[in-house]
Enzyme design. Structure first.
Site, PDB file in Angstrom:
ATOM      1  N   ASP A  38       0.679  -1.265  -0.010  1.00 16.84           N
ATOM      2  CA  ASP A  38      -0.082   0.049   0.229  1.00 16.84           C
ATOM      3  C   ASP A  38       0.804   1.261   0.002  1.00 16.84           C
ATOM      4  O   ASP A  38       2.040   1.421   0.542  1.00 16.84           O
ATOM      5  CB  ASP A  38      -0.810  -0.127   1.236  1.00 16.84           C
ATOM      6  CG  ASP A  38      -1.913   0.814   0.977  1.00 16.84           C
ATOM      7  OD1 ASP A  38      -2.369   1.395  -0.155  1.00 16.84           O
ATOM      8  OD2 ASP A  38      -2.650   1.207   2.150  1.00 16.84           O
ATOM      9  N   GLY A  39       0.427   2.543  -0.725  1.00 24.60           N
ATOM     10  CA  GLY A  39       0.888   3.790  -0.579  1.00 24.60           C
ATOM     11  C   GLY A  39       1.673   4.230  -1.668  1.00 24.60           C
ATOM     12  O   GLY A  39       2.053   5.294  -1.889  1.00 24.60           O
ATOM     13  N   ASN A  40       1.196   3.549  -3.010  1.00 25.32           N
ATOM     14  CA  ASN A  40       1.519   4.086  -4.274  1.00 25.32           C
ATOM     15  C   ASN A  40       1.197   5.348  -4.569  1.00 25.32           C
ATOM     16  O   ASN A  40       1.885   6.391  -4.915  1.00 25.32           O
ATOM     17  CB  ASN A  40       1.199   3.266  -5.292  1.00 25.32           C
ATOM     18  CG  ASN A  40       1.857   1.965  -5.248  1.00 25.32           C
ATOM     19  OD1 ASN A  40       2.765   1.714  -4.399  1.00 25.32           O
ATOM     20  ND2 ASN A  40       1.339   0.963  -6.084  1.00 25.32           N
ATOM     21  N   ARG A  51      -0.752   9.459  -9.487  1.00 31.28           N
ATOM     22  CA  ARG A  51      -1.010   7.994  -9.075  1.00 31.28           C
ATOM     23  C   ARG A  51      -0.318   6.994  -9.823  1.00 31.28           C
ATOM     24  O   ARG A  51       0.325   5.903  -9.340  1.00 31.28           O
ATOM     25  CB  ARG A  51      -2.439   7.710  -8.542  1.00 31.28           C
ATOM     26  CG  ARG A  51      -3.090   8.676  -7.713  1.00 31.28           C
ATOM     27  CD  ARG A  51      -4.303   8.347  -7.351  1.00 31.28           C
ATOM     28  NE  ARG A  51      -4.509   6.964  -6.861  1.00 31.28           N
ATOM     29  CZ  ARG A  51      -4.420   6.644  -5.574  1.00 31.28           C
ATOM     30  NH1 ARG A  51      -4.204   7.526  -4.766  1.00 31.28           N
ATOM     31  NH2 ARG A  51      -4.662   5.356  -5.325  1.00 31.28           N
ATOM     32  N   HIS A  55       2.348   3.672  -8.929  1.00 35.52           N
ATOM     33  CA  HIS A  55       2.411   2.315  -9.108  1.00 35.52           C
ATOM     34  C   HIS A  55       3.402   1.993  -9.894  1.00 35.52           C
ATOM     35  O   HIS A  55       3.928   0.701  -9.755  1.00 35.52           O
ATOM     36  CB  HIS A  55       0.990   2.082 -10.056  1.00 35.52           C
ATOM     37  CG  HIS A  55      -0.322   2.394  -9.169  1.00 35.52           C
ATOM     38  ND1 HIS A  55      -0.587   2.141  -7.945  1.00 35.52           N
ATOM     39  CD2 HIS A  55      -1.475   3.136  -9.642  1.00 35.52           C
ATOM     40  CE1 HIS A  55      -1.576   2.484  -7.643  1.00 35.52           C
ATOM     41  NE2 HIS A  55      -2.167   3.252  -8.604  1.00 35.52           N
ATOM     42  N   ASN A  86     -10.875  -2.653  -5.456  1.00 37.35           N
ATOM     43  CA  ASN A  86     -10.089  -1.698  -6.286  1.00 37.35           C
ATOM     44  C   ASN A  86     -10.684  -1.217  -7.678  1.00 37.35           C
ATOM     45  O   ASN A  86     -10.469  -0.345  -8.379  1.00 37.35           O
ATOM     46  CB  ASN A  86      -8.671  -2.047  -6.540  1.00 37.35           C
ATOM     47  CG  ASN A  86      -7.713  -1.904  -5.389  1.00 37.35           C
ATOM     48  OD1 ASN A  86      -6.978  -2.895  -5.058  1.00 37.35           O
ATOM     49  ND2 ASN A  86      -8.135  -1.121  -4.405  1.00 37.35           N
ATOM     50  N   TRP A  87     -11.586  -2.244  -8.110  1.00 33.33           N
ATOM     51  CA  TRP A  87     -12.438  -1.940  -9.166  1.00 33.33           C
ATOM     52  C   TRP A  87     -13.250  -0.921  -9.124  1.00 33.33           C
ATOM     53  O   TRP A  87     -13.526  -0.091 -10.156  1.00 33.33           O
ATOM     54  CB  TRP A  87     -13.453  -3.157  -9.503  1.00 33.33           C
ATOM     55  CG  TRP A  87     -12.805  -4.485  -9.783  1.00 33.33           C
ATOM     56  CD1 TRP A  87     -12.930  -5.575  -9.134  1.00 33.33           C
ATOM     57  CD2 TRP A  87     -11.943  -4.583 -11.258  1.00 33.33           C
ATOM     58  NE1 TRP A  87     -12.091  -6.513  -9.889  1.00 33.33           N
ATOM     59  CE2 TRP A  87     -11.808  -6.143 -11.271  1.00 33.33           C
ATOM     60  CE3 TRP A  87     -11.682  -4.018 -12.327  1.00 33.33           C
ATOM     61  CZ2 TRP A  87     -11.049  -6.827 -11.875  1.00 33.33           C
ATOM     62  CZ3 TRP A  87     -11.145  -4.786 -13.244  1.00 33.33           C
ATOM     63  CH2 TRP A  87     -10.699  -6.101 -13.110  1.00 33.33           C
ATOM     64  N   GLU A 225       1.737 -13.537  11.945  1.00 33.73           N
ATOM     65  CA  GLU A 225       2.270 -12.374  12.936  1.00 33.73           C
ATOM     66  C   GLU A 225       2.181 -11.226  11.841  1.00 33.73           C
ATOM     67  O   GLU A 225       2.429 -11.383  10.534  1.00 33.73           O
ATOM     68  CB  GLU A 225       3.854 -12.809  12.956  1.00 33.73           C
ATOM     69  CG  GLU A 225       4.149 -14.080  14.004  1.00 33.73           C
ATOM     70  CD  GLU A 225       3.610 -13.695  15.300  1.00 33.73           C
ATOM     71  OE1 GLU A 225       3.662 -12.528  15.822  1.00 33.73           O
ATOM     72  OE2 GLU A 225       3.129 -14.681  16.033  1.00 33.73           O
TER      73      GLU A 225
HETATM   74  C1  IPE Z   1      -5.321  -2.788  -0.247  1.00 34.36           C
HETATM   75  O1  IPE Z   1      -4.878  -1.550  -0.438  1.00 34.36           O
HETATM   76  C2  IPE Z   1      -5.177  -3.446  -1.631  1.00 34.36           C
HETATM   77  C3  IPE Z   1      -3.988  -3.542  -2.273  1.00 34.36           C
HETATM   78  C4  IPE Z   1      -2.921  -3.395  -1.880  1.00 34.36           C
HETATM   79  C5  IPE Z   1      -4.171  -4.315  -3.554  1.00 34.36           C
HETATM   80  P1  IPE Z   1      -6.214  -0.365  -0.707  1.00 34.36           P
HETATM   81  O2  IPE Z   1      -5.316   1.019  -0.614  1.00 34.36           O
HETATM   82  O3  IPE Z   1      -7.079  -0.547  -1.710  1.00 34.36           O
HETATM   83  O4  IPE Z   1      -6.946  -0.375   0.941  1.00 34.36           O
HETATM   84  P2  IPE Z   1      -7.904   0.579   1.560  1.00 34.36           P
HETATM   85  O5  IPE Z   1      -8.643   1.393   0.655  1.00 34.36           O
HETATM   86  O6  IPE Z   1      -6.753   1.579   2.361  1.00 34.36           O
HETATM   87  O7  IPE Z   1      -8.376  -0.236   2.719  1.00 34.36           O
HETATM   88  C1  IPE Z   2      -1.463   0.464  -3.543  1.00 35.99           C
HETATM   89  O1  IPE Z   2      -1.292   1.779  -3.577  1.00 35.99           O
HETATM   90  C2  IPE Z   2      -1.655  -0.208  -4.905  1.00 35.99           C
HETATM   91  C3  IPE Z   2      -3.063  -0.469  -4.892  1.00 35.99           C
HETATM   92  C4  IPE Z   2      -4.152  -0.755  -3.889  1.00 35.99           C
HETATM   93  C5  IPE Z   2      -3.597  -1.095  -6.243  1.00 35.99           C
HETATM   94  P1  IPE Z   2      -2.434   2.720  -3.538  1.00 35.99           P
HETATM   95  O2  IPE Z   2      -2.815   3.068  -4.893  1.00 35.99           O
HETATM   96  O3  IPE Z   2      -3.779   2.419  -2.479  1.00 35.99           O
HETATM   97  O4  IPE Z   2      -1.806   3.732  -2.704  1.00 35.99           O
HETATM   98  P2  IPE Z   2      -2.438   4.961  -1.551  1.00 35.99           P
HETATM   99  O5  IPE Z   2      -3.000   4.044  -0.287  1.00 35.99           O
HETATM  100  O6  IPE Z   2      -3.359   5.560  -2.333  1.00 35.99           O
HETATM  101  O7  IPE Z   2      -1.477   5.737  -0.896  1.00 35.99           O
HETATM  102 MG    MG Z   3      -4.154   2.413  -0.580  1.00 37.12          MG
END
Ligand code: IPE
Ligand code: IPE
Ligand code: MG
Length: 258
Positions: A38-40, A51, A55, A86-87, A225
């Site tokens: 997470d966090g891209n 964004r 990715h 994510n869809w 864990e």
């Molecule tokens: C979880 O991340 C899904 C993936 C890493 C593919 P999200 O960014 O979608 O999750 P939420 O929205 O913070 O719960």
């Molecule tokens: C994780 O990064 C990748 C996917 C969920 C596909 P995010 O796109 O959720 O990045 P943030 O959470 O918005 O920073």
């Molecule tokens: Mg995210």
């Protein structure tokens, strides 16, 4: 004078980085590591990028962590790459993620073949665009006999959808008289999940600091864990990964016992 320029060969066995694998106890390695990458988006935002660029950088981290796991000797690495939720992101972002996934599979195919890595996927694969599915099936078929490590991608994956699928399959067997209520055990349930031929994750890592599971492997993480780091996925690397493994090795897994 002779040139002393050495060709730097990127070998999976070379261990020249500062991450010291030697400090890891080989007897206490997790068999299965699962990661919520997470966090891209936040990484990109901090740099005034879009964004999608986040990715793209994130997919480089995927390569780094896959290599590290193979070098260290982890048998299963499950990466949460795209959730059922994510869809609901903007169509342009979904399309970019699908394109990136296809590109990743194409560019990593050789490395997986060279390094005995089997590719596997869990989730509603049928929902992926046709061209992505084709590439995915192609790489999965090519690598299906590799036994050095399994790279398991969670794609259009949702833990609740997986549980619904499992319950439906068991209900059908019950209806056909092939299974009765008493034959339903935790093992039978595990056998009807996408992850049926893998051990449950020993270690679950989430990057970017969010304290939630986001519908990932709900059944399988019962005794995993958990390690949550504030590092954003594109900034995550081998050194931090090794530090997390060392932290894991210090933990006492009691499984409810004393
Ligand atoms: C979880 O991340 C899904 C993936 C890493 C593919 P999200 O960014 O979608 O999750 P939420 O929205 O913070 O719960
Ligand atoms: C994780 O990064 C990748 C996917 C969920 C596909 P995010 O796109 O959720 O990045 P943030 O959470 O918005 O920073
Ligand atoms: Mg995210």
């Amino acid at each position: 004078m002779k040139s002393v320029k050495k060709k730097r060969k990127k070998s999976l066995n070379s261990n020249t980085s500062s991450s010291n694998y030697n400090d890891l106890d080989p007897a206490k390695l997790p068999s299965h590591v699962a990661v919520i990458m997470d966090g891209n988006g936040r990484w990109a935002k901090k740099r005034l990028l879009n964004r999608i660029q986040g990715h793209e950088k994130g997919s480089k981290t995927v390569r780094t962590i896959v290599r590290a796991c193979r070098e260290i000797g982890i048998s299963y690495l499950t990466l949460y790459a795209f959730s059922t939720e994510n869809w609901q992101r903007p169509q342009s972002e979904v399309l970019a993620l699908m394109t990136l996934l296809k590109k990743f599979l194409e560019s990593e195919k050789k490395e997986m073949l060279d390094n005995n890595i089997r590719l596997y996927a869990i989730g509603q694969i049928e929902r992926l665009p046709e061209n992505v599915r084709q590439t995915l099936h192609n790489v999965m078929a090519l690598t299906k006999n590799n036994n050095g490590m399994t790279l398991n991608l969670a794609l259009s994956y949702g833990g609740r959808a997986e549980i619904v699928k499992m319950v439906k399959e068991i209900a059908i067997k019950a209806k056909e008289g092939r299974m009765g209520p008493d034959s339903i055990t935790p093992e039978i349930i595990s056998e009807h999940l996408y992850t049926h031929q893998m051990p449950d994750p020993d270690l679950l890592i989430r990057t970017s600091g969010e304290m939630r599971i986001s519908n990932f492997l709900l059944w399988q993480i019962a005794y995993s864990e958990i390690y949550i780091t504030d590092t954003l996925w594109p900034d995550f690397g081998k050194d931090e990964f090794v530090r997390i493994l060392k932290d894991y090795q210090q933990r006492e897994r009691r499984f409810g016992k004393v």
